[in-house]
Design an enzyme around this catalytic site. Sequence first.
Site, mmCIF file in Angstrom:
data_model
loop_
_atom_site.group_PDB
_atom_site.id
_atom_site.type_symbol
_atom_site.label_atom_id
_atom_site.label_comp_id
_atom_site.label_asym_id
_atom_site.label_seq_id
_atom_site.Cartn_x
_atom_site.Cartn_y
_atom_site.Cartn_z
ATOM 1 N N ASP A 158 -0.860 19.712 -33.621
ATOM 2 C CA ASP A 158 -2.345 19.637 -33.326
ATOM 3 C C ASP A 158 -2.250 21.486 -34.220
ATOM 4 O O ASP A 158 -2.012 21.877 -35.152
ATOM 5 C CB ASP A 158 -2.520 20.421 -31.830
ATOM 6 C CG ASP A 158 -3.812 20.838 -31.313
ATOM 7 O OD1 ASP A 158 -4.577 19.973 -31.088
ATOM 8 O OD2 ASP A 158 -4.121 22.008 -31.792
ATOM 9 N N ASN B 236 -13.714 26.229 -37.460
ATOM 10 C CA ASN B 236 -14.595 25.288 -37.646
ATOM 11 C C ASN B 236 -15.438 26.274 -37.469
ATOM 12 O O ASN B 236 -16.271 26.648 -38.297
ATOM 13 C CB ASN B 236 -14.731 23.855 -37.303
ATOM 14 C CG ASN B 236 -14.703 23.249 -37.383
ATOM 15 O OD1 ASN B 236 -14.977 23.023 -38.489
ATOM 16 N ND2 ASN B 236 -14.480 21.992 -36.157
ATOM 17 N N ASP C 64 -13.869 19.838 -42.003
ATOM 18 C CA ASP C 64 -13.198 18.164 -42.029
ATOM 19 C C ASP C 64 -12.888 18.210 -43.362
ATOM 20 O O ASP C 64 -11.672 17.257 -44.018
ATOM 21 C CB ASP C 64 -14.999 17.762 -42.391
ATOM 22 C CG ASP C 64 -15.633 16.863 -41.240
ATOM 23 O OD1 ASP C 64 -14.997 16.997 -39.844
ATOM 24 O OD2 ASP C 64 -16.496 16.524 -41.469
ATOM 25 N N GLU D 123 -8.816 17.815 -34.318
ATOM 26 C CA GLU D 123 -7.946 18.228 -34.989
ATOM 27 C C GLU D 123 -6.226 18.179 -34.441
ATOM 28 O O GLU D 123 -5.337 18.189 -34.551
ATOM 29 C CB GLU D 123 -7.322 19.465 -34.785
ATOM 30 C CG GLU D 123 -7.115 20.314 -33.874
ATOM 31 C CD GLU D 123 -8.288 20.376 -32.554
ATOM 32 O OE1 GLU D 123 -8.117 21.661 -31.766
ATOM 33 O OE2 GLU D 123 -9.531 19.741 -32.603
#
Length: 661
Positions: A265, A273, A282, A309
Amino acid sequence: MMHVLTDTGVPTVRPTLSTEQMRSLYRQESEDLRKRTTRHGLWVAVFSYIAYSGTDYLFIPDVASNTIAGRLIVGITALCVLELLLRLKVSADALDLWAALSVLAGYVVWLVTANMTGALDAFSYYMAFGAIFMMSVNLFFSFRFPLALASSATNLTIFIGALYLFEPMLLLHKLILGAFCISCFIFTSYVNLQLNRERYKVFLNAYEARLQQEAADERGKALLELSHTDSLTGLENRRAIDQQLRLHWQDWQGRSQCFSVLLVDVDFFKRYNDFYGHQEGDRCLIAVSQRLADIAASHGAVIGRYGGEEFILILRIDDADQSIRLAEDLCSAVHAMAWPHTCRRDGTSVVTVSVGVSNTRVQTKQLEKIIHEADRALYAAKENGRNCVKVFNPEDPRHGDESENIAAILRIALEQRLVSLVYQPVRNVQTGALDGAEALMRMKMPDGTAIMPGAFIPVAERTGAIIELGRWAIRTVCKEMLATNKVKVASVNVSPSELKMPGFSTYVAATLAEYGLVGTRLAFEITEGVELDVDTDVVRCISELKRLGVQIWLDDFGTGFAGLSWLRMIEFDTVKIDRSFLHDCETERGRRMMRDIISLLRHRGLRILVEGVETEEHETLMRQYGIDQIQGYHVGRPEPARRFGNLGWLPSPAAAGLSSA
């Protein structure tokens, strides 16, 4: 109208070949067939040629010994040379030329020897048999037209010449035989021309069919690859990883080949983000995935994106140290990238990952268990400050499974009213009208703390509590939503255990009768991602439910591995496309995937419902794609039955505009 499959990225138009190139290809591909045909034809011709020796004895007995000897010599020589040429692997054209010469030689030898007969009157009629040699050239073989024409013309010339030199025959007789032979020449040459044209047409049709099949195979491969690939990172997606997990599980069950599951993770990615934006997010995921993939490849591990993620790796191991080394290498490699992440509040300014590891062991009896253990280990890694590795340890109290607590709560859940239902609306895309609602189960602890469905549903399945919960849910839906006419149709999720339980369909029938409902108002959803053996009990139960009129829906289509098999074996009324495919429509590749799935379901004649519609743009896109129904937060959030009737369901603005137009 363009078919949706034309947009998969696979070329559908092949480079056009010129006429000369097509002819050349035809000659190449028909080479072996022509050789076999010529060989077969010459053997049949020689057999017939020698068999006609009987007519020589009958009509010209005085020279029959000569004609028969000639027939044998020509026939045996023709076949011996034919087999020799085949061994030398000469071209089909050379083989055809030899066959044509053999036929002409057979005619000439017979004509010369037979012409010595004293039975002139009989021979004057017997000469007509020369036309047979001409016919054999055009009908026994598959000669190209120029060779067949030349051979037939030579045969005709010899025949006409023999007629002219045969003095005992009347002129009228000669003219009649000549006209007969010329007619045979024209007829058989025309037949040969038409046969050659037909052979070429057959080749063209076969070639076109082959191109179409190759294109279909390529498109199938591309679609399969697309369906197994994450559109953002290019790694295997969850569907592909599920298949890999099952392959590794089979090896563990059959050959005791141990393997590890590693869940990775990206730390504080939501904060990344929010701070840098989704485009930068991204880019970060792509960079991290590439680094993880490099490390996985160096260890011989399989890697995929498991969602958001989170990444998953599967590694065959001989000892637990192998998985630990891989996990540590993953953490080190991502940290070494020094990818900026300055909005973190833990003193680290670069992107890092946390890794949870679980290894198979004797106690591992379910595939889902090892995934759950890896997830628990990942949670422990996050609790430990992130950017670290944690291996699941069944002896560690912190890794203890909470399922025992949930199982205890499930035993009193219905009695203590700890479970309830909420309903999420289903909207008709074209009209905007409320078509129905899906019942979703909720559960809480005695102190009021909510328990996520992902936590208590698996425990209910394992302990058998799902049977009682499922029957309660069916009865509650009929009472709260259908008997009160809040919706036309309500759907309930059913588990494999319920479908296999004897008397399930009888209970459904009794419940419908109790509330005076027709079966078509109730729908049962089968989740594709749930492991379900479509055995005779399941098929029989579904058939009984269908006879009651109950609708059968396939839920979360695309997230499992058996959806296509289910579509083949079970007659579904509605297929619900998983939300992940809609959310992937932000990319062109994702839109192609969605259109391909829609096309597949349309060809099966199924009603299509898309989940996860969260924006007006999502709804507009689904209307463009001709979707029947949608579900998601844009349509309505799950609500209890008492609030469901007060929501004032009206057509969406877009749908209303269409109606007025």
